[in-house]
Design a protein around this motif. Structure first.
Motif, PDB file in Angstrom:
ATOM      1  N   ALA A 297      31.634  24.358  63.639  1.00 55.14           N
ATOM      2  CA  ALA A 297      31.293  23.277  64.037  1.00 55.14           C
ATOM      3  C   ALA A 297      31.562  21.662  64.360  1.00 55.14           C
ATOM      4  CB  ALA A 297      29.147  22.912  63.602  1.00 55.14           C
ATOM      5  N   SER A 298      31.704  20.812  65.244  1.00 52.39           N
ATOM      6  CA  SER A 298      32.685  19.605  65.061  1.00 52.39           C
ATOM      7  C   SER A 298      30.982  18.767  65.701  1.00 52.39           C
ATOM      8  CB  SER A 298      33.750  20.114  65.831  1.00 52.39           C
ATOM      9  OG  SER A 298      33.053  20.618  67.686  1.00 52.39           O
TER      10      SER A 298
ATOM     11  N   ILE B  42      28.627  14.908  62.799  1.00 53.22           N
ATOM     12  CA  ILE B  42      27.705  15.447  61.856  1.00 53.22           C
ATOM     13  C   ILE B  42      27.093  15.370  60.602  1.00 53.22           C
ATOM     14  CG2 ILE B  42      27.761  17.313  60.541  1.00 53.22           C
ATOM     15  CD1 ILE B  42      28.923  19.908  62.852  1.00 53.22           C
TER      16      ILE B  42
ATOM     17  N   SER C  72      24.634  16.289  58.199  1.00 55.59           N
ATOM     18  CA  SER C  72      24.048  17.669  57.344  1.00 55.59           C
ATOM     19  C   SER C  72      23.840  18.911  58.420  1.00 55.59           C
ATOM     20  CB  SER C  72      23.074  16.935  56.759  1.00 55.59           C
ATOM     21  OG  SER C  72      22.938  18.251  55.443  1.00 55.59           O
ATOM     22  N   ILE C  73      24.332  20.333  57.854  1.00 54.86           N
ATOM     23  CA  ILE C  73      24.287  21.548  58.356  1.00 54.86           C
ATOM     24  C   ILE C  73      22.785  21.990  57.570  1.00 54.86           C
ATOM     25  CG2 ILE C  73      24.548  23.433  59.553  1.00 54.86           C
ATOM     26  CD1 ILE C  73      27.491  22.034  59.723  1.00 54.86           C
TER      27      ILE C  73
ATOM     28  N   ARG D  40      29.457  31.302  54.310  1.00 50.81           N
ATOM     29  CA  ARG D  40      29.552  29.860  55.425  1.00 50.81           C
ATOM     30  C   ARG D  40      30.629  28.792  54.410  1.00 50.81           C
ATOM     31  NH1 ARG D  40      23.695  26.683  55.439  1.00 50.81           N
ATOM     32  NH2 ARG D  40      25.501  24.969  56.213  1.00 50.81           N
TER      33      ARG D  40
ATOM     34  N   ASN E  79      31.229  25.222  53.572  1.00 51.98           N
ATOM     35  CA  ASN E  79      30.650  23.948  53.413  1.00 51.98           C
ATOM     36  C   ASN E  79      31.029  22.995  53.939  1.00 51.98           C
ATOM     37  OD1 ASN E  79      27.495  24.882  53.443  1.00 51.98           O
ATOM     38  ND2 ASN E  79      27.605  25.158  51.881  1.00 51.98           N
TER      39      ASN E  79
ATOM     40  N   LYS F  50      34.217  23.075  55.562  1.00 49.35           N
ATOM     41  CA  LYS F  50      34.856  22.863  56.436  1.00 49.35           C
ATOM     42  C   LYS F  50      33.562  23.423  57.824  1.00 49.35           C
ATOM     43  CE  LYS F  50      38.992  24.957  54.732  1.00 49.35           C
ATOM     44  NZ  LYS F  50      40.019  26.606  54.865  1.00 49.35           N
ATOM     45  N   ASN F  51      31.847  23.021  57.597  1.00 52.85           N
ATOM     46  CA  ASN F  51      31.458  23.319  59.137  1.00 52.85           C
ATOM     47  C   ASN F  51      31.579  24.709  59.187  1.00 52.85           C
ATOM     48  OD1 ASN F  51      29.960  21.177  57.820  1.00 52.85           O
ATOM     49  ND2 ASN F  51      31.258  19.873  59.172  1.00 52.85           N
ATOM     50  N   THR F  52      31.969  25.711  58.917  1.00 52.83           N
ATOM     51  CA  THR F  52      31.925  26.922  59.460  1.00 52.83           C
ATOM     52  C   THR F  52      31.101  28.339  58.769  1.00 52.83           C
ATOM     53  OG1 THR F  52      34.086  27.877  57.963  1.00 52.83           O
ATOM     54  CG2 THR F  52      34.459  26.133  60.383  1.00 52.83           C
TER      55      THR F  52
ATOM     56  N   ILE G 150      21.787  21.395  63.165  1.00 53.92           N
ATOM     57  CA  ILE G 150      21.754  20.385  62.068  1.00 53.92           C
ATOM     58  C   ILE G 150      21.427  18.494  62.687  1.00 53.92           C
ATOM     59  CG2 ILE G 150      24.099  19.184  63.082  1.00 53.92           C
ATOM     60  CD1 ILE G 150      25.950  21.676  63.918  1.00 53.92           C
TER      61      ILE G 150
END
Length: 120
Positions: free
Chosen positions: A24-25, A28, A30-31, A71, A73, A75-77, A99
């Motif tokens: 995710a890019s 952002i 927060s996810i 996941r 956190n 790296k948002n992956t 998101i």
């Protein structure tokens, strides 16, 4: 703007393994949840696995014991390790994430999908 980009699909023989990744890019903040869905030809899209920070991952019954979601956190992956693949796992796999981003309402975002084909 928020983007989810998947990678890692392909063709594999029954019993084989694949690892899907999604990054995710964007702006952002927060996810919350991240997950994987799939849609087989002629079928509705279904939830495969989901993971919420601080919670135990959840899986659809048909993949329990074979798939593992994780996941990063920082790296948002989010990744999906798929083992012991079966022909019925053949589908387009989509990454999904809840998101919150700057200038945007909190919402669910989707990746473009990656093909997974399990066949001998």
């Amino acid at each position: 703007q928020v983007q989810l980009v998947e990678s890692g699909g392909g063709l594999v023989q029954p019993g084989g393994s694949l690892r899907l990744s999604c990054a995710a890019s964007g702006s952002i903040i927060s996810i919350f949840s991240m997950g994987w869905y799939r849609q087989a030809p002629g079928k509705q899209r279904e939830l495969v696995a989901t993971i919420i920070h601080g919670h135990i991952p959840d899986y659809t019954d048909s993949v329990k014991g074979r798939f593992t979601i994780s996941r990063d956190n920082a790296k948002n992956t989010v990744s999906l390790q798929m083992n012991s693949l079966k022909p019925e796992d053949t589908a387009v796999y989509y990454c999904n994430a809840d998101i919150s981003a700057r200038g945007l309402q909190r919402g669910f975002y989707w990746g473009q999908g990656t093909n997974v084909s399990v066949s001998s």
